[in-house]
Design a protein around this motif. Structure first.
Motif, PDB file in Angstrom:
ATOM      1  N   ARG A 145       0.912  -1.250   0.034  1.00 42.91           N
ATOM      2  CA  ARG A 145       0.028   0.028  -0.001  1.00 42.91           C
ATOM      3  C   ARG A 145       0.947   1.199   0.071  1.00 42.91           C
ATOM      4  NH1 ARG A 145      -5.472  -1.004   1.549  1.00 42.91           N
ATOM      5  NH2 ARG A 145      -5.673  -3.168   2.053  1.00 42.91           N
ATOM      6  N   ALA A 146       1.735   1.210   0.798  1.00 42.74           N
ATOM      7  CA  ALA A 146       2.904   2.409   0.721  1.00 42.74           C
ATOM      8  C   ALA A 146       3.555   2.842  -0.646  1.00 42.74           C
ATOM      9  CB  ALA A 146       3.987   2.133   1.853  1.00 42.74           C
ATOM     10  N   ILE A 147       3.722   1.691  -1.262  1.00 44.93           N
ATOM     11  CA  ILE A 147       4.368   1.879  -2.726  1.00 44.93           C
ATOM     12  C   ILE A 147       3.163   2.371  -3.818  1.00 44.93           C
ATOM     13  CG2 ILE A 147       5.345   0.612  -4.614  1.00 44.93           C
ATOM     14  CD1 ILE A 147       6.888  -1.201  -2.560  1.00 44.93           C
ATOM     15  N   HIS A 148       2.050   1.750  -3.323  1.00 42.88           N
ATOM     16  CA  HIS A 148       1.228   2.191  -4.108  1.00 42.88           C
ATOM     17  C   HIS A 148       0.670   3.682  -3.935  1.00 42.88           C
ATOM     18  CE1 HIS A 148      -2.851   1.879  -6.248  1.00 42.88           C
ATOM     19  NE2 HIS A 148      -2.475   0.767  -6.921  1.00 42.88           N
ATOM     20  N   ASP A 149       0.762   4.073  -3.039  1.00 41.29           N
ATOM     21  CA  ASP A 149       0.407   5.516  -2.362  1.00 41.29           C
ATOM     22  C   ASP A 149       1.349   6.550  -3.054  1.00 41.29           C
ATOM     23  OD1 ASP A 149      -1.940   4.706  -1.227  1.00 41.29           O
ATOM     24  OD2 ASP A 149      -1.077   4.809   0.758  1.00 41.29           O
ATOM     25  N   ARG A 150       2.935   6.045  -2.859  1.00 48.37           N
ATOM     26  CA  ARG A 150       3.880   6.901  -3.414  1.00 48.37           C
ATOM     27  C   ARG A 150       3.782   6.968  -4.914  1.00 48.37           C
ATOM     28  NH1 ARG A 150       9.052   4.903  -4.779  1.00 48.37           N
ATOM     29  NH2 ARG A 150       8.702   3.197  -3.328  1.00 48.37           N
ATOM     30  N   ALA A 151       3.253   6.066  -5.627  1.00 51.81           N
ATOM     31  CA  ALA A 151       3.157   5.998  -7.109  1.00 51.81           C
ATOM     32  C   ALA A 151       1.868   6.815  -7.337  1.00 51.81           C
ATOM     33  CB  ALA A 151       2.929   4.555  -7.777  1.00 51.81           C
ATOM     34  N   THR A 152       1.051   6.824  -6.568  1.00 50.38           N
ATOM     35  CA  THR A 152      -0.217   7.652  -6.883  1.00 50.38           C
ATOM     36  C   THR A 152       0.042   9.093  -6.746  1.00 50.38           C
ATOM     37  OG1 THR A 152      -1.768   5.798  -6.011  1.00 50.38           O
ATOM     38  CG2 THR A 152      -2.582   8.102  -5.989  1.00 50.38           C
ATOM     39  N   ARG A 153       0.826   9.418  -5.457  1.00 50.65           N
ATOM     40  CA  ARG A 153       1.324  10.743  -5.617  1.00 50.65           C
ATOM     41  C   ARG A 153       2.169  11.238  -6.924  1.00 50.65           C
ATOM     42  NH1 ARG A 153       1.374   9.159  -0.285  1.00 50.65           N
ATOM     43  NH2 ARG A 153       3.609   8.555  -0.317  1.00 50.65           N
ATOM     44  N   GLN A 154       2.855  10.311  -7.429  1.00 47.41           N
ATOM     45  CA  GLN A 154       3.823  10.627  -8.596  1.00 47.41           C
ATOM     46  C   GLN A 154       2.839  10.723  -9.837  1.00 47.41           C
ATOM     47  OE1 GLN A 154       6.995   7.314  -7.812  1.00 47.41           O
ATOM     48  NE2 GLN A 154       7.484   8.771  -9.654  1.00 47.41           N
ATOM     49  N   LEU A 155       1.727  10.152  -9.872  1.00 52.66           N
ATOM     50  CA  LEU A 155       0.712  10.214 -10.803  1.00 52.66           C
ATOM     51  C   LEU A 155      -0.043  11.596 -10.977  1.00 52.66           C
ATOM     52  CD1 LEU A 155      -0.675   9.011 -13.540  1.00 52.66           C
ATOM     53  CD2 LEU A 155      -2.206   7.858 -12.026  1.00 52.66           C
ATOM     54  N   LEU A 156      -0.484  11.738  -9.555  1.00 56.53           N
ATOM     55  CA  LEU A 156      -1.116  13.084  -9.432  1.00 56.53           C
ATOM     56  C   LEU A 156      -0.089  14.214  -9.792  1.00 56.53           C
ATOM     57  CD1 LEU A 156      -2.973  12.462  -6.000  1.00 56.53           C
ATOM     58  CD2 LEU A 156      -3.981  13.099  -8.054  1.00 56.53           C
ATOM     59  N   GLU A 157       1.194  14.295  -9.573  1.00 57.73           N
ATOM     60  CA  GLU A 157       2.220  15.251 -10.053  1.00 57.73           C
ATOM     61  C   GLU A 157       2.148  15.470 -11.296  1.00 57.73           C
ATOM     62  OE1 GLU A 157       5.999  14.730  -8.161  1.00 57.73           O
ATOM     63  OE2 GLU A 157       4.882  14.845  -5.985  1.00 57.73           O
ATOM     64  N   ALA A 158       2.321  14.214 -11.960  1.00 58.15           N
ATOM     65  CA  ALA A 158       2.396  14.176 -13.514  1.00 58.15           C
ATOM     66  C   ALA A 158       1.008  14.646 -14.242  1.00 58.15           C
ATOM     67  CB  ALA A 158       2.471  12.710 -13.966  1.00 58.15           C
ATOM     68  N   LEU A 159      -0.050  14.551 -13.532  1.00 56.90           N
ATOM     69  CA  LEU A 159      -1.284  15.004 -14.235  1.00 56.90           C
ATOM     70  C   LEU A 159      -1.687  16.419 -13.730  1.00 56.90           C
ATOM     71  CD1 LEU A 159      -3.662  11.803 -13.263  1.00 56.90           C
ATOM     72  CD2 LEU A 159      -2.918  12.387 -15.647  1.00 56.90           C
ATOM     73  N   GLU A 160      -0.979  17.067 -13.097  1.00 52.32           N
ATOM     74  CA  GLU A 160      -1.125  18.374 -12.636  1.00 52.32           C
ATOM     75  C   GLU A 160      -1.138  19.454 -13.785  1.00 52.32           C
ATOM     76  OE1 GLU A 160       1.149  21.481  -9.790  1.00 52.32           O
ATOM     77  OE2 GLU A 160       0.995  19.379  -9.250  1.00 52.32           O
ATOM     78  N   GLY A 161      -1.923  20.122 -13.979  1.00 51.33           N
ATOM     79  CA  GLY A 161      -2.127  20.983 -15.399  1.00 51.33           C
ATOM     80  C   GLY A 161      -2.791  20.267 -16.411  1.00 51.33           C
ATOM     81  N   LYS A 162      -3.018  19.054 -16.352  1.00 47.47           N
ATOM     82  CA  LYS A 162      -3.611  18.291 -17.348  1.00 47.47           C
ATOM     83  C   LYS A 162      -4.964  17.670 -16.917  1.00 47.47           C
ATOM     84  CE  LYS A 162       0.722  16.753 -19.242  1.00 47.47           C
ATOM     85  NZ  LYS A 162       1.460  15.940 -20.015  1.00 47.47           N
TER      86      LYS A 162
END
Length: 160
Positions: free
Chosen positions: A121-138
């Motif tokens: 779950r911790a790895i999944h959550d970290r990846a989710t935060r990365q995805l949110l950053e990548a989607l920022e502005g899109k």
């Protein structure tokens, strides 16, 4: 009022030969959860006058995630592209911990399973935060939606 959710989602299955039962269950759960409750506003499409609910087609052509969009009327609302290089490491880590978790299901103690599940779950959550950053502005989305999208990104990375 806009219907800012994902109503339908499909994965490009052309490169996937076979998936383990565990992966299929994760894929089905992510698809079901996204259809039942999600928050998703593709900013460029919305600015161009498109409205949801949104239909998405996810694929990974040439190492890039492509989210092909259709609006609530079924009209083409563009494609959002994301480079996946930034996710390579976390996807590998996630696959490794999931593999350990699924193998441990057969013989590990409840405490060992809980520890592996917490790490997963911790790895999944970290990846989710990365995805949110990548989607920022899109795309404007919430954590739960991004988490389920990351699960589907992982599914698309599985090759035979």
């Amino acid at each position: 009022m806009a219907d800012n959710r994902i109503a339908e989602i499909a994965l490009d299955e052309s490169t996937v030969l076979k998936r383990a039962d565990e992966v299929e269950r994760e894929r089905e759960a992510a698809l079901r959860d996204l259809a039942e409750g999600s928050s998703f506003v593709p900013l460029r499409a919305a600015a161009a006058g498109h409205c949801g609910p949104w239909s998405l087609h996810l694929s990974v052509p040439e190492g890039r995630l492509a989210l092909r969009l259709r609006d609530g009327k079924g009209a083409d609302a563009g494609t959002i592209g994301l480079g996946l290089t930034r996710f390579r490491r976390v996807v590998r880590e996630y696959f490794a911990i999931c593999d350990s978790y699924y193998k441990a299901l057969r013989k590990a103690s409840a405490q060992e399973l809980e520890t592996l599940d917490m790490a997963r779950r911790a790895i999944h959550d970290r990846a989710t935060r990365q995805l949110l950053e990548a989607l920022e502005g899109k795309v404007e989305t919430d954590f739960a939606t991004a988490r389920r999208l990351f699960t589907l990104i992982c599914v698309l990375h599985i090759r035979g």
